[in-house]
Enzyme design. Structure first.
Site, mmCIF file in Angstrom:
data_model
loop_
_atom_site.group_PDB
_atom_site.id
_atom_site.type_symbol
_atom_site.label_atom_id
_atom_site.label_comp_id
_atom_site.label_asym_id
_atom_site.label_seq_id
_atom_site.Cartn_x
_atom_site.Cartn_y
_atom_site.Cartn_z
ATOM 1 N N TYR A 1 -12.670 2.375 -0.421
ATOM 2 C CA TYR A 1 -12.051 2.357 0.909
ATOM 3 C C TYR A 1 -12.955 3.010 1.948
ATOM 4 O O TYR A 1 -13.044 2.536 3.088
ATOM 5 C CB TYR A 1 -10.687 3.043 0.867
ATOM 6 N N CYS B 1 -10.602 4.091 -5.525
ATOM 7 C CA CYS B 1 -9.747 4.037 -4.334
ATOM 8 C C CYS B 1 -10.321 4.902 -3.223
ATOM 9 O O CYS B 1 -10.330 4.506 -2.057
ATOM 10 C CB CYS B 1 -8.330 4.471 -4.682
ATOM 11 N N ASP C 1 0.825 -1.202 0.000
ATOM 12 C CA ASP C 1 0.000 0.000 0.000
ATOM 13 C C ASP C 1 0.861 1.254 0.000
ATOM 14 O O ASP C 1 0.495 2.266 -0.616
ATOM 15 C CB ASP C 1 -0.938 -0.006 1.209
ATOM 16 N N TYR D 1 -10.089 4.741 7.770
ATOM 17 C CA TYR D 1 -10.867 4.798 6.538
ATOM 18 C C TYR D 1 -12.368 4.889 6.785
ATOM 19 O O TYR D 1 -13.125 5.264 5.888
ATOM 20 C CB TYR D 1 -10.543 3.582 5.658
ATOM 21 N N GLU E 1 -9.072 -2.897 -7.168
ATOM 22 C CA GLU E 1 -9.188 -2.825 -5.714
ATOM 23 C C GLU E 1 -9.389 -4.227 -5.117
ATOM 24 O O GLU E 1 -8.773 -4.575 -4.106
ATOM 25 C CB GLU E 1 -10.338 -1.893 -5.309
#
Length: 232
Positions: free
Chosen positions: A151, A147, A56, A175, A217
């Protein structure tokens, strides 16, 4: 799983509602993935999560550059300022999260830098940069949107479940919090402003990018879970 996303306007007829309806099965597959389930029940091995965090970091370094590219093509100064701010926040906020998680996982920054970029990470990064720098503003916006949105949605869902592992809960809190949701809502509002004005061919191209990076993802979580490495 909620029938509609928690973040954004969630109004029928909006462009983002149409986009979400197309990736709803992908999002469901993400929530059903054992990587996500392992975050909440604590069964995810720490070395798997550590590998995910390392990948990440590599991803976010490219994502920040992608956001800067979107900012450069934005239609208004306010939009440019927003994406420029978000690009900076990747370093200021998200990488600070990693600076807390890395020691808890027994990882050093040097170890992350030395880690090979996995095939899926490299493919996703390459697709993002090619789309943002080679396409239109709408193409880039659509490519970076999953993204943000996925998330935030995963974080919001996992907040309702919690985690038995403090390290995983820290990730969920980041998140799933209101601050990140507000950031994502800004981008969704812009998408709903831009989408309806696109010509049919341009809208179709942007939608295809949105679906592709949504698939990436899922692939990113899956690659981390499998501890993917180069086969040769």
């Amino acid at each position: 799983m909620p029938a509609t996303p928690r973040i954004g306007r969630n109004e029928p007829g909006t462009w983002t509602a149409s986009l979400w309806s197309q990736i709803a099965p992908i999002y469901a597959a993400i929530l059903d993935h054992p990587f996500i389930g392992g975050l909440t029940d604590g069964s995810l091995p720490a070395d798997v999560f550590a590998g995910y965090v390392a990948q990440d970091v590599h991803y976010l370094r490219t994502y920040s550059r992608a956001l800067a590219g979107v900012a450069a093509k934005a239609p208004t100064l306010a939009d440019t300022a927003m994406f420029s701010r978000h690009a900076a926040e990747v370093f200021d906020v998200e990488l600070s999260l990693h600076s807390e998680l890395l020691p808890a996982l027994g990882l050093s920054a040097d170890a992350v830098d030395a880690a090979s970029v996995a095939p899926t990470t490299m493919a996703y990064n390459s697709y993002l940069l090619a789309t943002v720098y080679g396409g239109s503003f709408a193409d880039g916006l659509a490519a970076v949107l999953p993204c943000y949105w996925i998330y935030a949605e995963v974080g919001a869902e996992l907040l309702t479940r919690g985690s038995t592992d403090a390290r995983y809960q820290r990730w969920i809190d980041s998140y799933g919090g209101d601050e990140f949701a507000a950031t994502v809502s800004e981008v969704l509002a812009l998408a709903d402003r831009i989408g309806p004005g696109l010509a049919a061919a341009d809208e179709s191209a942007a939608r295809a990018h949105f679906v592709t990076t949504s698939r990436y993802e899922w692939m990113f979580f899956d690659a981390a879970y499998r501890q993917e490495s180069w086969p040769v």
